[in-house]
Design an enzyme around this catalytic site. Sequence first.
Site: not given
Ligand code: TYD
Length: 133
Positions: A50
């Site tokens: 993303h």
């Molecule tokens: P995501 O940002 O997609 O993870 P990555 O980029 O590390 O693969 O986030 C994964 C899940 O965690 C998503 O459901 C949102 C949640 N999340 C939070 O609740 N707070 C946060 O600060 C972050 C980064 C993610």
Amino acid sequence: MDRVHIIDFPIVHEPRGNLSFIESERHIPFSIQRVYYLYDVPGGATRGGHAHRTIQQVIIALSGSFDVVLDDGKEKRKVSLNRSYHGLFLPNMIWRELENFSSGAVCMVLASEYYNEAEYVRDYEEFKLLTRA
Ligand code: TYD
């Protein structure tokens, strides 16, 4: 992509171990509003996938190593992180994927804003359209 760079954090070397520190708006170019970290990442897993519309981040391999594959819509670049005193600065609107995590790797991320799902771009086609505009 020109704004992507590695930040060297201070290191206090001592026989009893090393210490690094990060001061908001001094060692990184934004005010830290949030810290999160990835750990227990299974071998072969990919994180990220993303971009952020407005959030700036600094990514640090606190322990172990992993690769960050970057894309600004024009150019791609891969950065390997494996030093606890290096931070990868990412401005907004950079598509990133984190992969090739070593066992026991810990990825800490410093972010310029609170978590806000509406601020993510999770669709690559939308990302391409936004960066083309
Ligand atoms: P995501 O940002 O997609 O993870 P990555 O980029 O590390 O693969 O986030 C994964 C899940 O965690 C998503 O459901 C949102 C949640 N999340 C939070 O609740 N707070 C946060 O600060 C972050 C980064 C993610």
